[in-house]
Design a protein around this motif. Structure first.
Motif, PDB file in Angstrom:
ATOM      1  N   VAL A 246       0.780  -1.159   0.118  1.00  0.00           N
ATOM      2  CA  VAL A 246      -0.024   0.010  -0.180  1.00  0.00           C
ATOM      3  C   VAL A 246       0.912   1.303   0.087  1.00  0.00           C
ATOM      4  N   ILE A 247       0.264   2.231  -0.341  1.00  0.00           N
ATOM      5  CA  ILE A 247       0.871   3.730  -0.389  1.00  0.00           C
ATOM      6  C   ILE A 247       0.178   4.578   0.515  1.00  0.00           C
ATOM      7  N   ASN A 248       0.630   5.447   1.350  1.00  0.00           N
ATOM      8  CA  ASN A 248       0.086   6.548   1.853  1.00  0.00           C
ATOM      9  C   ASN A 248      -0.313   7.600   0.840  1.00  0.00           C
ATOM     10  N   MET A 249      -1.388   8.243   0.959  1.00  0.00           N
ATOM     11  CA  MET A 249      -1.745   9.339  -0.117  1.00  0.00           C
ATOM     12  C   MET A 249      -1.452  10.676   0.204  1.00  0.00           C
ATOM     13  N   GLU A 250      -0.714  10.854   1.210  1.00  0.00           N
ATOM     14  CA  GLU A 250      -0.109  12.227   1.688  1.00  0.00           C
ATOM     15  C   GLU A 250       1.237  11.801   2.183  1.00  0.00           C
ATOM     16  N   GLY A 251       2.306  12.777   2.126  1.00  0.00           N
ATOM     17  CA  GLY A 251       3.612  12.713   2.701  1.00  0.00           C
ATOM     18  C   GLY A 251       4.546  12.139   1.491  1.00  0.00           C
ATOM     19  N   ASN A 252       5.649  11.683   1.961  1.00  0.00           N
ATOM     20  CA  ASN A 252       6.789  11.374   0.968  1.00  0.00           C
ATOM     21  C   ASN A 252       7.339  10.104   1.170  1.00  0.00           C
ATOM     22  N   ARG A 253       6.448   8.947   1.971  1.00  0.00           N
ATOM     23  CA  ARG A 253       7.076   7.920   2.123  1.00  0.00           C
ATOM     24  C   ARG A 253       6.716   6.762   1.007  1.00  0.00           C
ATOM     25  N   TRP A 254       7.677   6.029   0.693  1.00  0.00           N
ATOM     26  CA  TRP A 254       7.672   4.961  -0.212  1.00  0.00           C
ATOM     27  C   TRP A 254       6.451   3.971   0.189  1.00  0.00           C
ATOM     28  N   CYS A 255       5.977   3.151  -0.768  1.00  0.00           N
ATOM     29  CA  CYS A 255       4.917   2.065  -0.503  1.00  0.00           C
ATOM     30  C   CYS A 255       5.377   1.289   0.475  1.00  0.00           C
TER      31      CYS A 255
ATOM     32  N   LEU B  30       5.857   8.170  -6.798  1.00  0.00           N
ATOM     33  CA  LEU B  30       4.615   8.401  -6.082  1.00  0.00           C
ATOM     34  C   LEU B  30       3.452   9.074  -6.490  1.00  0.00           C
ATOM     35  N   LYS B  31       3.687   9.939  -7.376  1.00  0.00           N
ATOM     36  CA  LYS B  31       2.514  10.637  -8.206  1.00  0.00           C
ATOM     37  C   LYS B  31       1.770   9.368  -9.045  1.00  0.00           C
ATOM     38  N   TYR B  32       2.590   8.678  -9.729  1.00  0.00           N
ATOM     39  CA  TYR B  32       1.988   7.869 -10.471  1.00  0.00           C
ATOM     40  C   TYR B  32       1.354   6.648  -9.842  1.00  0.00           C
ATOM     41  N   TRP B  33       1.752   6.193  -8.704  1.00  0.00           N
ATOM     42  CA  TRP B  33       0.996   5.168  -7.851  1.00  0.00           C
ATOM     43  C   TRP B  33       0.036   5.623  -7.176  1.00  0.00           C
ATOM     44  N   ARG B  34      -0.177   6.795  -6.599  1.00  0.00           N
ATOM     45  CA  ARG B  34      -1.284   7.543  -6.033  1.00  0.00           C
ATOM     46  C   ARG B  34      -2.504   7.904  -6.951  1.00  0.00           C
ATOM     47  N   GLY B  35      -1.890   7.927  -8.121  1.00  0.00           N
ATOM     48  CA  GLY B  35      -3.081   8.599  -9.150  1.00  0.00           C
ATOM     49  C   GLY B  35      -3.476   7.157  -9.801  1.00  0.00           C
ATOM     50  N   GLY B  36      -3.417   6.066  -9.137  1.00  0.00           N
ATOM     51  CA  GLY B  36      -3.953   4.842  -9.852  1.00  0.00           C
ATOM     52  C   GLY B  36      -3.382   4.223 -10.966  1.00  0.00           C
ATOM     53  N   SER B  37      -2.012   4.304 -11.086  1.00  0.00           N
ATOM     54  CA  SER B  37      -1.208   3.665 -11.902  1.00  0.00           C
ATOM     55  C   SER B  37      -1.554   4.268 -13.361  1.00  0.00           C
ATOM     56  N   ALA B  38      -2.102   5.275 -13.460  1.00  0.00           N
ATOM     57  CA  ALA B  38      -2.685   5.745 -14.909  1.00  0.00           C
ATOM     58  C   ALA B  38      -1.823   6.709 -15.374  1.00  0.00           C
ATOM     59  N   LYS B  39      -1.769   6.838 -16.949  1.00  0.00           N
ATOM     60  CA  LYS B  39      -0.859   7.631 -17.549  1.00  0.00           C
ATOM     61  C   LYS B  39      -0.904   9.098 -17.317  1.00  0.00           C
TER      62      LYS B  39
END
Length: 690
Positions: free
Chosen positions: A31-40, A130-139
């Motif tokens: 999982v990944i936090n939707m806020e902060g700078n932590r890796w999954c 992080l932006k890619y994963w938080r955005g649902g892995s969409a382009k």
């Protein structure tokens, strides 16, 4: 419980995470936090599921994924997104499988290769991932966040200096629009724009200047002329703030009315129910003629109709001249929808089977306000166990299914029919034919056309926009009303009930009062009787004891028969008497129209009769006056009254002999040529006369 990639969960402490990967073999999820700078990071699936069941974690809607059409993106946005996508794709290609991207040691090796290739910093690429994963892995999750820049929707803090591009006209026009100017704009809009006068925006702007930006006035020819201030808001400023301040809903309601807004402008979200029936009525755009006298135009018919919302099956209808919310038309349409149509169609020469046109009693009917209201319908609905649901005013979209059914009938019928309304209520152009005079069909012929069209709709029309359920797709259900109906009755038990036709008739047919007379039961100036009525002695009773009122029910579409309520509560069928056969098979409205036509002709004939009668009276009086004058001239004043009345019998006998002589056939006076040429015959006639 199965966990799905990209699900969002919120912890009781407010923390939100997204599920990135689920390994069903090792029972580990990342999982990944939707806020902060932590890796999954990883979690045990079992522990996480238990936390969900205990409400420690709850699933929340996804509000992070951006859905933007490609054509709305700027060239710069697409360029930045595509460059970031290229780097993320290169990173993923360096991994043997997707799970390794979430394991630190493997992830670092892949990142190092990307950094050397694209000359990007570690923190910069980490932010991209992080932006890619938080955005649902969409382009599109890699799009730059330009929408967060600036102060969109916020007003500037203005100083005294005029902002914006300087004027190119050599004059200091325009001023800063502060809160005071906005209030002036609002006041002018409320006063001059938001009303039924439909004033233009330009006029409203000019009234702003007149009321707030005139500094002095001069007299010219006795008229006071205001002088504008040097600095005034421009029309473009007014137009800009109108767009910012305007309430579109308020504008339409105030300028065009609530009804116009509800019918033509409000938001429509598709609220047609898929349960029960929808019921409505409309005045069909066609003029009809009388079936007894085609010279008589009887106007436009009203179509009442019921449609099954789930299957789009047209369950039944009634064509009459009742008002849109007339009880008779509504009841007959429901009666037609709830009972077999075999006899109904046979009356119009159409043979069908019950499998071609379904029927039954629904549990719910959706209709608009005004329809299916009143004590009589309330009783019927209560007795048949039907719930009535009514839509708010001007919400035709709530009954979109039946509105579309009306449209389908119009599309199929109007191209072939005569007497169709053209251009609605518009004024007829010079030389244009009057469509009312083109009417050729009777109500029976029009009903036959509607029956044919409904049968086609129910048995052959493909509902292209109908959405099938997964079960319906598996069963191969076709998007045809009759096929959907077969599925409906087999899978939704209790939605439709079959009740005895007599029970439906008693509760639905309109009732009225008739008069039991010595000639039969009188209703609307027509007479009815039956062998049972005669056998029961009611006719004789009425002749002896006088007429009395009786309760009856009837079918306004066919008054060949009515039903009289007996003392035991049962209905007794009465038939139209034979000498009124001209009205057999006719609807009540048609009969009343015919009777009115006959009465109109009788009135005109009576006017002629009265005129002729005046002439007759004048002639009679003239004859009598002549007789009086001649009698007075010939009367012997010396005769007494006794002498004048003496011997009346003998006088009558003498007058009789005189009249016989007068009534004998007179001699025929032949022309001289005839006598000369046929002298023998002339002599013969003379001898005979002697």
């Amino acid at each position: 419980m199965n966990l799905i990639v990209n699900q969002l969960f919120k912890h009781s402490n407010g923390n939100v995470i997204r599920v990135l990967y689920v390994n069903s073999i090792s029972n580990v999820l990342y999982v990944i936090n939707m806020e902060g700078n932590r890796w999954c990071y990883p979690m045990q699936s079992k522990d996480f599921i238990e936390a969900i069941q205990s409400k420690e974690w709850i699933e929340v809607p996804d509000t992070y994924i951006r859905a933007i059409p490609e054509e709305q993106l700027s060239e710069k946005e697409r360029e930045k997104r595509d460059k970031a996508w290229e780097m993320v794709t290169a990173f993923l290609q360096e991994l043997d499988n997707e799970e390794l991207a979430f394991i630190g040691s493997h992830r670092k090796l892949a990142i190092d290769k990307v950094l050397r290739k694209y000359k990007i910093s570690y923190n910069g690429f980490k932010a991209l991932l992080l932006k890619y994963w938080r955005g649902g892995s969409a382009k599109n999750s890699l799009l730059p966040n330009y929408y967060k820049c600036g102060s969109s929707g916020k007003s500037r803090n203005l100083s005294g200096k005029k902002v914006g591009r300087p004027s190119t006209r050599g004059r200091d026009r325009g001023l800063n629009v502060d809160e005071k100017v906005k209030r002036q704009f609002k006041a002018a809009l409320n006063k001059y724009y938001y009303n039924e006068r439909n004033n233009s925006l330009k006029f409203t702007y000019e009234m702003v200047l007149k009321e707030y930006y005139t500094v002095e006035s001069v007299q010219e020819n006795g008229v006071t002329i205001p002088i504008l201030a040097k600095a005034v808001p421009t029309y473009n400023q007014f137009l800009y703030w109108f767009k910012q301040l305007n309430d579109t809903k308020k504008e339409i309601i105030q300028r065009q009315g609530m009804r116009n807004y509800q019918q033509n402008h409000r938001a429509i979200i598709g609220t047609s129910t898929s349960e029960g029936w929808q019921f409505d009525s409309t005045q069909f755009d066609i003029y009809l003629v009388s079936s007894t006298n085609r010279n008589v135009i009887v106007g436009r018919p009203t179509l009442h109709m019921a449609v099954c919302a789930f299957t789009r099956m047209i369950m039944g209808f009634c064509i009459s001249f009742e008002s849109l919310n007339g009880y008779g038309g509504e009841m007959l349409a429901l009666y037609n929808a709830m009972t077999s149509k075999k006899q109904f169609c046979k009356r119009y020469g159409i043979e069908i089977d019950d499998s071609e046109w379904a029927y039954g009693v629904p549990s719910k009917i959706l209709t608009d306000q005004g329809a299916l209201e009143g004590k009589r319908i309330e009783h019927a609905i209560e007795q048949l166990g039907i719930a009535i649901q009514q839509t708010p005013p001007y919400h035709a979209d709530y009954k979109g299914i039946i509105e579309q059914a009306f449209e389908q009938l119009n599309v199929k019928i109007k191209p072939f029919a005569d007497g169709v309304v053209i251009k609605g209520n518009q004024v007829k152009e010079r030389g244009q034919k009057d469509y009312r005079l083109q009417a050729t069909m009777t109500i029976d012929e029009f009903t036959k056309i509607v029956i044919k069209t409904v049968l086609f709709h129910n048995n052959h029309h493909v509902l292209k926009d109908y959405v099938l359920t997964e079960e319906m797709i598996e069963l191969g259900v076709e998007k045809i009303p009759i096929k959907l109906w077969d599925y409906y009755v087999n899978h939704y038990k209790g939605s439709v009930r079959i009740l005895p036709e007599g029970l439906i008739r008693i509760n639905l047919l309109p009732t009225d009062t008739g008069t039991l007379t010595a000639r039969g039961v009188s209703f609307k100036k027509m007479l009815y009787a039956s062998p049972e009525l005669l056998a029961a002695g009611h006719i004789v009773e009425a002749r002896v004891n006088g007429s009395r009122k009786v309760k009856i029910c009837y079918n306004p579409l066919d008054i060949s028969e009515i039903y009289m309520y007996g003392e035991d509560g049962h209905l007794q069928k009465l038939m139209l008497l034979d000498h009124l056969v001209a009205y057999k098979g006719k609807g009540l409205d048609e009969v009343l129209a015919l009777k009115e036509y006959e009465q109109d002709k009788d009135r005109k004939s009576q006017e002629k009769e009265l005129q002729a009668k005046m002439k007759l009276y004048e002639e009679l009086e003239a004859i009598v006056n002549v007789a009086r004058e001649e009698s007075a001239a010939e009367r012997d004043p010396n005769l007494s009254k006794a002498q004048r009345i003496r011997g009346i019998k003998e006088n009558q006998q003498a007058e009789r002999m005189l009249q016989r002589e007068i009534l004998r056939e007179p001699e025929v006076e032949e022309p001289e040529e005839w006598v000369d040429e046929f002298d023998e015959f002339a002599i013969f006639r003379g001898e005979m006369n002697e």
